[in-house]
Structure formats: C-alpha cells, structure tokens
Design a protein around this motif. Structure first.
Motif, short mmCIF file in Angstrom:
data_model
loop_
_atom_site.label_atom_id
_atom_site.label_comp_id
_atom_site.label_asym_id
_atom_site.label_seq_id
_atom_site.Cartn_x
_atom_site.Cartn_y
_atom_site.Cartn_z
N TRP A 175 -7.63 2.01 2.40
CA TRP A 175 -6.33 1.76 2.82
C TRP A 175 -5.85 2.38 4.30
O TRP A 175 -6.24 3.48 4.52
N ILE A 176 -5.21 1.50 4.92
CA ILE A 176 -4.63 2.20 6.37
C ILE A 176 -3.27 1.96 6.02
O ILE A 176 -2.70 0.99 5.64
N SER A 177 -2.59 2.94 6.36
CA SER A 177 -1.14 3.35 6.24
C SER A 177 -0.54 3.78 7.33
O SER A 177 -1.11 4.38 8.33
N TRP A 178 0.63 3.51 7.66
CA TRP A 178 1.41 3.83 8.98
C TRP A 178 2.99 3.64 8.49
O TRP A 178 3.37 2.82 7.70
N ILE A 179 3.61 4.12 9.68
CA ILE A 179 5.31 3.65 9.36
C ILE A 179 5.80 3.39 10.78
O ILE A 179 5.33 3.70 11.93
N THR A 180 6.56 2.26 10.58
CA THR A 180 7.21 1.91 11.85
C THR A 180 8.82 1.93 11.75
O THR A 180 9.53 1.79 10.68
N GLY A 181 9.55 2.15 12.99
CA GLY A 181 10.99 2.10 12.74
C GLY A 181 11.38 3.64 12.50
O GLY A 181 10.46 4.42 12.14
N GLU A 222 6.33 0.72 17.25
CA GLU A 222 5.13 1.02 17.21
C GLU A 222 4.63 2.11 16.16
O GLU A 222 5.38 2.80 15.72
N PRO A 223 3.28 1.74 15.70
CA PRO A 223 3.03 2.52 14.54
C PRO A 223 3.05 4.06 14.67
O PRO A 223 2.63 4.50 15.95
N GLU A 224 3.23 4.83 13.71
CA GLU A 224 3.05 6.21 13.43
C GLU A 224 2.79 6.76 12.35
O GLU A 224 2.50 6.02 11.49
N GLN A 225 2.26 8.10 12.16
CA GLN A 225 1.97 8.57 10.95
C GLN A 225 0.89 7.61 10.39
O GLN A 225 0.74 7.36 8.92
N ILE A 226 -0.21 7.58 11.18
CA ILE A 226 -1.29 6.61 10.88
C ILE A 226 -2.33 7.14 9.86
O ILE A 226 -2.59 8.57 10.07
N SER A 227 -2.72 6.94 8.89
CA SER A 227 -3.72 7.40 7.83
C SER A 227 -4.69 6.36 7.32
O SER A 227 -4.49 5.23 7.08
N VAL A 228 -5.90 7.05 6.74
CA VAL A 228 -7.06 6.41 6.03
C VAL A 228 -7.06 7.07 4.74
O VAL A 228 -7.08 8.19 4.56
N THR A 229 -6.78 6.10 3.58
CA THR A 229 -6.91 6.68 2.30
C THR A 229 -8.04 5.83 1.42
O THR A 229 -8.14 4.85 1.52
N LEU A 230 -8.95 6.67 0.71
CA LEU A 230 -9.87 6.18 0.08
C LEU A 230 -9.12 4.95 -1.02
O LEU A 230 -8.04 5.06 -1.59
#
Ligand SMILES: [Fe+2]
Length: 288
Positions: free
Chosen positions: A89-95, A73-81
């Motif tokens: 950009w939408i960024s996140w981390i899995t695992g 499941e995704p975590e550390q979700i962020s929106v960047t210009l």
C-alpha cells in the motif's frame, strides 16, 4: 583494511562497547549480523545512561513536523506491507488538517488517489488507483476543539516482483499535484530460509528528541522491513488546545472526556516520511 583485520577491529569494538555499556557503536567497522546469520542467543543491551532520561516532545515549531507542501501536493507518504511480497500500500495525505471550533471537513472526492510506479525511474510505466477518506474527531463538549484530517489516500500496488526495487510517485495527475519520485524494495518470497535480512522492530516511538535518535539509527542500519509494534505519537497525552503532560490523568483530572491533540499524527507522518516512504512497515498500532 583487510577483511580479517576488520573483523578483529569489529570484535575489539564490540568488546569495548560491552564494557562501556554501548551496543553497535562501530557500524562503520562491523558487519551487523542479519537474521539470516542466526538464530542467535537473545542479547539484551543494557540501558545507555548517556541517552536522554526524560523525553521531550518535538514542538510544533520544529521544521521537521511542519507542513512543507503547497495546495494538494502529497505529504506524509508511506509504504505499508500488504498480504504477500507482490503487493504494498502507498498512503499519503493531501490538503490541510484543521483544528478549532468551526472546522469544515474536506471532500475526499476532490483529489484523486493515483500512484505511478515501475522498476525504472523513467518512465514509470505502471499506474494504480485507490481510494481516499477523511476522519474527524468531534467532541460533544463546549470548549474542546474539533479536528478534521487532510484527505488520506490509500493505493494498493499489485503484481510486484519479490526483492525488487520499485520507483514511485503519488498524487493527482489532473491538478497536477504529484510527489517527487520515491523508491522501496519488495519483500523476498516467504520461505523457511528466505526472509528479510534486516528487520527493525520498534515500539512506543513517540515524537521526542529520543525518537529522532532512534529513527536516525533505524535509517543508518538500512532495514528491509520495520515492524511498528504499537504506540506511535502519544497524541493522547495532549488536550485539544495543544497542552501536554507526562501523565494525562494526573495533570488533567477534570476534563469531561479524555482529549487528544490529533495534529501530533500529522507531525509524526511528516517526521517519518523520509524513512517510511522507502522502507515498508506493517502499519503499526494506533493509539487514539
Ligand atoms: Fe506505550
């Protein structure tokens, strides 16, 4: 309260704040001016001595920095210009990231990078796909622990409308492991008289009990954009075994190389998600 009375309360509040060395302590009464009301004469608020003078890092036992998701499941979700208002950009981390003597990097190909988004919460009509990677910090010195990250996903959304609220969720639809639904607002069209009304500028955030105060101020002032002007987690004040010092070179003069403790980045990403999943940032500078 009538508008005029409110303004006076606000002015008196600001006056009391100034003589008490506080700034903006009556947000419920004052309309904080936006950049569109300016330009203003620059104002430097005096240091508030009631703030904590010595910074203390949030420990790894703090629930706000711990991994709360399961599986991929995704975590550390962020929106960047991105370049203009029409893309982010939408960024996140899995695992799970790993730190130790025998870490085994995850294969980024095992989890897809998908964002579903749209102007309505239901249904999310658009889909975008991106790419993923892992990064490693391996030290060629005995006794130092190595780090390998979770899978880092980046997806660029394009064709967005300006000053528009978008809902989104991210993850891998096939596992399935999708995030909750988040939202953000795009930037206005750039023009001399047209720019974000509230821009928060912050640097040297760290991840201390002062950071928590700063970030709650940021949150309550509802910025349209956050500029992270550099220095983020201070993972470089740590050894790979998780020991920290205010002055690395004073406390650890004999280490074979300047070590860092990369899990601090994961802690920061988790702590910041609530804010940076809804308010776009410029991505920020990154010390090691
Ligand atoms: Fe700094």
């Amino acid at each position: 309260m009538p508008k005029g009375a409110k303004a006076w309360v606000c002015i008196i509040g600001i006056f009391l704040d100034l003589i008490n060395n506080h700034s903006w302590s009556h947000p419920q009464l004052c309309k904080i001016p936006t950049t569109l009301d300016g330009p203003f004469v620059p104002f430097t608020a005096p240091f508030d001595p009631s703030l904590r003078g010595k910074t203390v890092d949030l420990p790894d036992t703090d629930p706000r920095v711990q991994r709360r998701v399961k599986g991929f499941e995704p975590e550390q979700i962020s929106v960047t210009l991105s370049a203009t208002y029409d893309s982010v950009w939408i960024s996140w981390i899995t695992g799970e990231s790993q730190i130790g003597y025998n870490v085994k990097p995850l294969d980024p190909k095992t989890v897809s990078s998908i964002v579903r988004y749209g102007q309505l919460r239901f249904p999310l009509t658009h889909e975008a796909r991106g790419y993923s990677l892992v990064y490693n910090q391996f030290y060629p010195f005995e006794g130092l622990q190595n780090y390998t990250s979770g899978i880092i996903h980046h997806v660029r959304l394009t064709g967005l409308k300006p000053s528009t609220l978008y809902y989104y969720r991210c993850g891998d639809t096939s596992i399935p492991a999708m995030s909750d639904i988040f939202f953000f607002k795009t930037m206005p069209v750039s023009a001399p008289q047209n720019y974000p009304g509230r821009i928060a500028i912050v640097g040297d955030l760290g991840l201390t009990y002062n950071t928590t105060t700063t970030v709650s101020h940021l949150n309550s002032n509802k910025p349209d954009l956050i500029l992270l002007i550099g220095d983020v987690t201070y993972a470089n004040l740590y050894l790979t075994n998780g020991t920290s010092a205010d002055c690395y070179t004073c406390s650890f003069p004999d280490t074979p190389i300047h070590e860092t403790y990369q899990p601090r980045w994961d802690y920061w990403g988790r702590f910041m998600q609530n804010l940076v999943s809804k308010v776009p940032t410029n991505g920020g500078g990154r010390e090691p």
